[in-house]
Enzyme design. Structure first.
Site, PDB file in Angstrom:
ATOM      1  N   ASP A 198       0.806  -1.050   0.145  1.00 47.06           N
ATOM      2  CA  ASP A 198      -0.129   0.007  -0.075  1.00 47.06           C
ATOM      3  C   ASP A 198       0.909   1.200  -0.090  1.00 47.06           C
ATOM      4  OD1 ASP A 198      -2.107  -1.682   0.132  1.00 47.06           O
ATOM      5  OD2 ASP A 198      -3.370  -0.351   1.605  1.00 47.06           O
ATOM      6  N   CYS A 235       0.648  -8.287   5.176  1.00 46.16           N
ATOM      7  CA  CYS A 235       0.402  -6.762   4.881  1.00 46.16           C
ATOM      8  C   CYS A 235      -1.186  -6.613   4.574  1.00 46.16           C
ATOM      9  CB  CYS A 235       1.404  -6.135   3.803  1.00 46.16           C
ATOM     10  SG  CYS A 235       2.951  -5.833   4.587  1.00 46.16           S
ATOM     11  N   ASP A 236      -1.432  -5.442   4.275  1.00 48.46           N
ATOM     12  CA  ASP A 236      -2.762  -4.864   4.450  1.00 48.46           C
ATOM     13  C   ASP A 236      -3.837  -5.647   3.828  1.00 48.46           C
ATOM     14  OD1 ASP A 236      -1.023  -2.965   5.423  1.00 48.46           O
ATOM     15  OD2 ASP A 236      -1.915  -1.368   4.319  1.00 48.46           O
ATOM     16  N   LYS A 237      -3.907  -5.732   2.627  1.00 42.85           N
ATOM     17  CA  LYS A 237      -5.184  -6.547   2.155  1.00 42.85           C
ATOM     18  C   LYS A 237      -5.136  -8.104   2.182  1.00 42.85           C
ATOM     19  CE  LYS A 237      -6.462  -2.399   2.010  1.00 42.85           C
ATOM     20  NZ  LYS A 237      -5.283  -1.928   2.690  1.00 42.85           N
ATOM     21  N   CYS A 253       5.407  -2.268   8.379  1.00 40.40           N
ATOM     22  CA  CYS A 253       5.573  -1.058   9.044  1.00 40.40           C
ATOM     23  C   CYS A 253       5.487  -0.824  10.417  1.00 40.40           C
ATOM     24  CB  CYS A 253       4.753  -0.007   8.379  1.00 40.40           C
ATOM     25  SG  CYS A 253       5.046   0.147   6.880  1.00 40.40           S
ATOM     26  N   GLU A 296      -6.825   4.250  -0.422  1.00 40.97           N
ATOM     27  CA  GLU A 296      -6.254   4.785   1.137  1.00 40.97           C
ATOM     28  C   GLU A 296      -5.329   6.104   0.590  1.00 40.97           C
ATOM     29  OE1 GLU A 296      -4.939   1.416   3.892  1.00 40.97           O
ATOM     30  OE2 GLU A 296      -3.049   2.363   3.453  1.00 40.97           O
ATOM     31  N   SER A 309      -5.171   5.686   5.695  1.00 41.66           N
ATOM     32  CA  SER A 309      -4.268   4.607   5.956  1.00 41.66           C
ATOM     33  C   SER A 309      -4.378   4.461   7.595  1.00 41.66           C
ATOM     34  CB  SER A 309      -2.974   5.221   5.615  1.00 41.66           C
ATOM     35  OG  SER A 309      -1.952   4.343   6.337  1.00 41.66           O
TER      36      SER A 309
END
Length: 552
Positions: free
Chosen positions: A78, A119-121, A192, A440, A466
């Site tokens: 992202d 990570c995110d998705k 992160c 985002e 985010s």
């Protein structure tokens, strides 16, 4: 075993021949077939260390008596996709990941799955697949990144990279320091360092019971993470023998516990999209309002970046997710986990090592949890804000609208310093349909911070922010502009009131004026008319329902 469909009987001679061609021995043909869905890629810092974890998962599967088969799923960073067309693809990739795992697992009659993610998705996409397939599954999240260090100060991605954009524009940061921060803010593998979406979802996954105890905060490149990967490989074979499936674990109680921990941590607002979507595929109804109900009853116990000054490594050393569960033990509901232990047992057995990192309930950072759900004539179906990252001064705010029909237009105005204190930046046509893909927007929010406008300007969008966002940034406004939501008819200069304590988001105009504007509104042409995103835009539902795809 499910895999008997492809390996037993005379009629499966061709199937066995193909499996032997992959290196499977006659003896191994009797073992459970375990698919390892790996999201390794050189493109995402959170995933570059997965080759090492793959080895340990495979060792565990074989030590447990299973046969491991690796297959890849895509991943999008992202941070790298942010601020350009790439971000259109981030949220939609969640659906692709779930569909790909479903396709491979069912096409090959796998007995169980190890889902290697970070990570995110990618994490929610994998959990959606697990709920949908309902075959024994265990999740291994690859772990948070260590903080960087520059001038003997710990550094992180959002504060020392994204928020530096505004500081460079204000000439607070020179070229040499900028280059040093670029080099030091992300020192190596891992997600992160703060409580952004990836780490929030890792903690949610552990609380849901879908990963082994300690996995959520176990640091990338640590020996502990290797051991968790190995143990997960062993455990999945046991789960296959027990027929312990995701819907036995991801129950209504488990989702409520996960939201509670999310609220106590003050996690990313993106969980208001992902947890309902996972619940949907697991066969559970989970309304957006539940986030607000639980948030009002759950104190905020940690103070991690972006809102605070602690990092995921601090939470890990303070006891990790089990320590947070321990603080909330009296509020948790019984639920099974992949460990074979109940979540309440795990909570009671845990020890808290850092009293300030994970505070006692009576000394909470805030009396309420991380997310608030706002409603009003501007967001009839709801909007979300990370209230623990908003200063007391900005929790109630009235300002004049500055309206932009894209992130790029808003960002241009910010960089040209055309946004003034007392304004509410409205970014619309960035929702699931209008974006498409509900981009985002970390760049606008981080730039507001960097420009020193955090306590002077609010942001509202039908897109999303985010997990690294802080300040009065309200996203997921539903219905979105592309669906004819009221945000579509806001004009420059309109007064907007944000009242987080009372959960209100209001366009301060007469109902007759709003109705008149709505009557004359027409949807604009789609931004993207071809390819996967065009199909996605036609089938995706509202953010208030998790932005899941329509079925049938």
């Amino acid at each position: 075993m499910r895999s008997d469909k492809i390996k037993k009987g005379v009629e499966r001679i061709p199937h066995r021949a193909l499996l032997h061609a992959t290196g499977v021995t006659s003896a191994a043909m009797k073992n459970p077939f375990v698919g390892v869905a790996t999201s390794f890629t050189d493109l995402i810092p959170g995933h570059i260390g997965m080759r090492d974890l793959e080895r340990y998962i495979e060792k565990g599967v074989h030590s447990g008596g299973g046969q491991a088969f690796f297959f890849g799923v895509p991943g999008i960073c992202d941070g790298i996709a942010m601020g350009h067309q790439g971000m259109h693809y981030s949220l939609p990739s969640r659906e692709l990941i779930a569909d790909m795992i479903e396709s491979v697992a069912l096409a090959h009659s796998l007995d169980g799955l190890v889902l290697l993610t970070n990570c995110d998705k990618i994490t929610p996409g994998m959990l959606m697949a697990a709920g949908r397939l309902n075959i024994p599954s265990i999740v291994v999240t690859a772990g948070p990144m260590m903080t960087g260090n520059y001038r003997l100060k710990r550094r992180s991605f959002v504060r020392d990279a994204y928020e530096t954009i505004g500081k460079v524009r204000n000439r607070e940061v020179g070229r040499k320091e900028q280059e040093c921060l670029e080099m030091e803010s992300c020192p190596g593998p891992g997600s992160c360092q703060g409580l952004y979406t990836a780490n929030t979802m890792a903690c949610v996954t552990e609380t849901l019971g879908m990963s082994l105890t300690g996995c959520g905060t176990g640091l990338a490149v640590s020996a502990k993470k290797r051991r968790i990967a190995f143990d997960s490989g062993i455990r999945i074979v046991e789960m296959i023998e027990e027929n312990l499936c995701p819907r036995d674990i991801m129950t209504p109680n488990a989702f409520e516990n996960a939201i509670r921990v999310d609220m106590a941590l003050g996690g990313s607002t993106n969980t208001a999209l992902h947890i309902p979507a996972i619940a949907h595929d697991a066969g559970c109804d989970l309304p957006l309002e539940l986030f607000d109900t639980l948030s009002r009853k759950t104190p905020h116990l940690t103070n991690l970046e972006p809102a605070g000054d602690h990092f995921m490594e601090d939470v890990e050393y303070a006891g990790g997710v089990p320590a947070v569960l321990h603080r909330l033990a009296g509020k948790l509901k019984p639920a099974r986990t992949v460990n074979g232990r109940n979540i309440v047992q795990i909570a009671k057995a845990a020890v808290v090592e850092g009293e300030d990192v994970i505070r006692p309930v009576k000394k909470a950072y805030h009396p309420e949890g991380g997310i608030a759900v706002l409603k009003g004539n501007l967001a009839p179906d709801g909007a979300v804000v990370k209230q623990t990252a908003v200063s007391d001064k900005m929790k109630q705010f009235t300002g004049k609208a500055r309206v932009f029909d894209s992130e790029e237009a808003a960002m241009s105005a910010l960089l040209k310093k055309k946004i003034r204190g007392g304004e509410v930046v409205v970014i619309r046509y960035e929702g699931p349909k209008g974006g498409p893909g509900m981009r985002e927007m970390l760049a606008p929010t981080a730039t507001v911070i960097g420009l020193g406008l955090a306590e002077k300007v609010a942001l509202i969008t039908d897109g999303r922010f985010s997990g690294g966002t802080r300040g009065p940034c309200i996203g997921h406004v539903s219905p979105e502009a592309m669906e004819g939501g009221p945000i579509a008819v806001v004009q420059d200069g309109d007064p907007i009131t944000i009242d987080i304590p009372h959960r209100k988001l209001t366009l301060d105009l007469a109902p007759e004026e709003i109705a008149q504007r709505m009557a004359s509104w027409k949807p604009p042409a789609p931004k993207i008319k071809t390819g996967w995103l065009a199909r996605y835009a036609k089938n995706v539902t509202s953010a208030s329902s998790g932005a899941v795809m329509k079925e049938g």
